[in-house]
Design an enzyme around this catalytic site. Structure first.
Site, PDB file in Angstrom:
ATOM      1  N   GLU A  63      -5.490 -18.144   5.164  1.00 22.51           N
ATOM      2  CA  GLU A  63      -4.295 -18.720   5.786  1.00 22.51           C
ATOM      3  C   GLU A  63      -3.065 -18.388   4.938  1.00 22.51           C
ATOM      4  O   GLU A  63      -2.385 -19.245   4.392  1.00 22.51           O
ATOM      5  CB  GLU A  63      -4.455 -20.230   6.001  1.00 22.51           C
ATOM      6  CG  GLU A  63      -5.558 -20.541   7.016  1.00 22.51           C
ATOM      7  CD  GLU A  63      -5.737 -22.016   7.309  1.00 22.51           C
ATOM      8  OE1 GLU A  63      -6.003 -22.369   8.476  1.00 22.51           O
ATOM      9  OE2 GLU A  63      -5.637 -22.818   6.365  1.00 22.51           O
ATOM     10  N   GLU A  77     -11.618 -19.671  10.983  1.00 18.70           N
ATOM     11  CA  GLU A  77     -11.746 -21.125  10.987  1.00 18.70           C
ATOM     12  C   GLU A  77     -11.496 -21.594  12.410  1.00 18.70           C
ATOM     13  O   GLU A  77     -10.449 -21.324  12.982  1.00 18.70           O
ATOM     14  CB  GLU A  77     -10.735 -21.782  10.036  1.00 18.70           C
ATOM     15  CG  GLU A  77     -10.896 -21.392   8.580  1.00 18.70           C
ATOM     16  CD  GLU A  77      -9.862 -22.069   7.686  1.00 18.70           C
ATOM     17  OE1 GLU A  77      -9.774 -23.321   7.738  1.00 18.70           O
ATOM     18  OE2 GLU A  77      -9.152 -21.360   6.956  1.00 18.70           O
TER      19      GLU A  77
END
Length: 576
Positions: A138, A234
């Site tokens: 991320e 994710e």
């Protein structure tokens, strides 16, 4: 080395015209979508047990500053990370590893943690299986405190170190964006290290409906524009409770929860999730589903200081579980199999337990009158059981042909399901702690279509044919033996040899036992030892300087011999 595969991209949303182009990256399957689960050790184990399957990929995390979670337990309130444990528990599964910068990406980029980077890469490559490395995952998530320059510089360095260390065929580098709805669009380029430094583009898929799927669609189109495969690294139905069947539109505190039917829950989150993969089938090559009871982990629990997540366990609802199993059993998904590594473009197929992917749901089996045996689940799934006779049971293992996994207690029995082939002969074994001692029993069985397999021949639990096919020498198991000091030349009866900074060989001299079975263990991960000369030995993945418990146990007529000790792994041979 890079692998390039032809793919097809739709020229428009409703158009039937297509144009050919290529996906560039390492460990990219030619066709299909890798199915992986996460994201903590216990949640992965619960998923595997509840669904009776070996995941094709397993996901965990490590911090770059202290390498916490690499070789021992690390839990910051989001579940246990322990990559070594996960790798040993699933030796024939791909590893998907997220690396946290611990808020120090600029220090990482400056070279402060270069030694840790080398240790991390060497350790992961030592597991000899496909590894998908989510470096600084991320990258654009504001909670991570990353800088674009730190991301770009560190990515380029890690990519070059993978090549310099000779791991480019084992480790694939994933650049994952947060796909976070409050983040403005059009900013991904500033975080991009360059196509030559990235194998995959990744994204997070939690509540994309909050922004009409704009952020995940942007990430998908970005991957497409770079010619890279897409990994949903994710994904979880954020703010849904699968067990309680509720949903909250409040991302901060989960207030005003609305009741849902299981079908509504599936239709609202899961159906669009799989549709997103279908809509982007030209580039989607992998996904990780986070299958966890988030509310039970203190970091995510009330009062929800890091947002409201819920409970995403597919096994917590019968319809969700059934729908999930039916979906991932479809041909476009890559589940666990004996050819998994080859399918992912890895150099060899490896060994170990030969899975056939998800085995689907089964009705709860009826208890059997016998103490120890097996029951038929399907033509490719066997359940080994032993009745609970009241042992202290600090630990237990149920084994099929030397593959030993922790059993679950169900209906007064310890049970575990394994992939198997109808008509084949297997060694089954059960062992359990009982105070200062332990109980062990084993037999040989032929897997037939019946509920309680009572006919078995007592003997060595590791002598069957099938199940674990050469897991000791394959790419997915431990590292086999060979090289270094011959244990027969050591004066010590029991100890270890240094093989490399990431490989340890544990040995015990043969003292004349009957030895219809034996096990050598590293930190309670137990596998049959190889007899070489006058010693039993076995190699394991390990990290130089780390502490381990080594154990040797062997059958001796009607009894057994067991010994163990604690050691520190150093560069020496014949260590006692």
């Amino acid at each position: 080395m890079k692998r390039t595969y032809l793919s097809l991209i739709a020229a428009g949303v409703m158009s039937l015209s297509v144009s050919a182009w290529s996906l560039d990256g390492v460990l990219v399957p030619e066709s299909g979508i890798l199915v992986s689960v996460g994201q903590d050790v216990d949640s992965v184990n619960d998923y595997a047990s509840a669904l009776g399957t070996i995941p094709a990929g397993v996901t965990n995390y490590v911090g770059i500053v202290n390498l916490d979670g690499l070789n021992s337990d690390a839990d910051a309130g989001a579940g246990r990370n322990n990559i070594a444990e996960l790798a040993n528990a699933y030796p024939t599964s791909a590893l998907v590893v997220g690396v946290s910068m611990n808020g120090e990406v600029d220090a990482v980029a400056s070279g402060r943690y270069n030694a840790n980077i080398d240790t991390l890469l060497n350790t992961l490559a030592g597991y000899d299986r496909p590894v998908y490395l989510r470096w600084a995952y991320e990258v654009d998530g504001p909670w991570n405190g990353h800088s674009p320059s730190g991301i770009v510089t560190s990515f380029q360095y890690v990519h070059d170190r993978i090549i310099a260390l000779g791991h480019q065929a084992k480790i694939s580098l994933v650049w994952q964006v947060a796909s976070y709805c409050p983040t403005p669009g059009g900013q991904l380029d500033q975080w991009w290290p360059g196509s030559e430094y990235v194998d995959w583009v990744g994204l997070s898929y939690f509540a994309p409906q909050d922004c009409n799927w704009d952020r995940v669609n942007e990430a998908a189109q970005f991957a497409r524009s770079k010619g890279k495969p897409l990994f949903l690294n994710e994904s979880t139905p954020q703010r849904y409770q699968v067990a309680d069947l509720t949903y909250s539109a409040d991302p901060a505190k989960g207030t005003n929860r609305q009741s849902k039917t299981s079908q509504q829950l599936w239709d609202e989150w899961f159906a669009p999730y799989f549709q997103f993969m279908s809509d982007n089938s030209d580039i989607v090559k992998g996904f990780t589903y986070i299958n966890a009871d988030w509310d039970s982990q203190w970091r995510w629990a009330a009062p929800y200081n890091e947002g409201y997540w819920g409970d995403s366990r597919v096994q917590a609802n019968a319809l969700i579980k059934s729908n999930w199993q039916q979906e991932i059993a479809k041909g476009q998904y890559i589940n666990h199999s004996e050819t998994l590594f080859e399918t992912l473009g890895y150099g060899s197929t490896g060994g170990g337990d030969n899975g056939g992917g998800d085995n689907g749901g089964t009705n709860p089996p009826e208890p059997c009158n016998e103490e120890f045996g097996y029951r038929y689940v399907s033509d490719s799934t066997i359940e080994v059981f032993h009745k609970n006779n009241g042992w202290s049971a600090e630990w237990n293992y149920v084994c099929l042909n030397g593959l030993c996994l922790q059993g679950e207690i169900k209906n007064g029995e310890y049970v575990k399901q394994f992939d198997a082939q109808l008509g084949s002969t297997y060694g089954i074994e059960f062992k359990v702690a009982d105070g200062e001692s332990q109980f062990i029993t084993d037999k040989s069985v032929t897997f037939e279509n019946k509920q309680c397999g009572s006919t078995g021949t007592p003997g060595g639990g590791d002598n069957g044919s099938g199940g674990d096919n050469g897991g000791d020498n394959g790419s997915g198991g431990d590292n086999g033996s060979g090289g270094g000091t011959d244990p027969s030349q050591c004066s010590a009866d029991f100890g270890y040899n240094y093989r490399s900074d990431t490989e340890i060989e544990v040995f015990h001299k043969d003292l004349g036992w009957s030895a219809s079975w034996n096990y050598i263990c590293l930190d309670d991960y137990c596998v049959p030892g190889d007899k070489s000369g006058d010693s039993y030995n076995r190699s394991f993945n390990a990290t130089l300087g780390s502490d381990y418990k080594i154990t040797f146990k062997v059958e001796d007529s009607a009894s057994q011999f067991i010994t163990e000790k604690n050691i520190t792994f150093v560069n020496t041979s014949c260590a006692q």
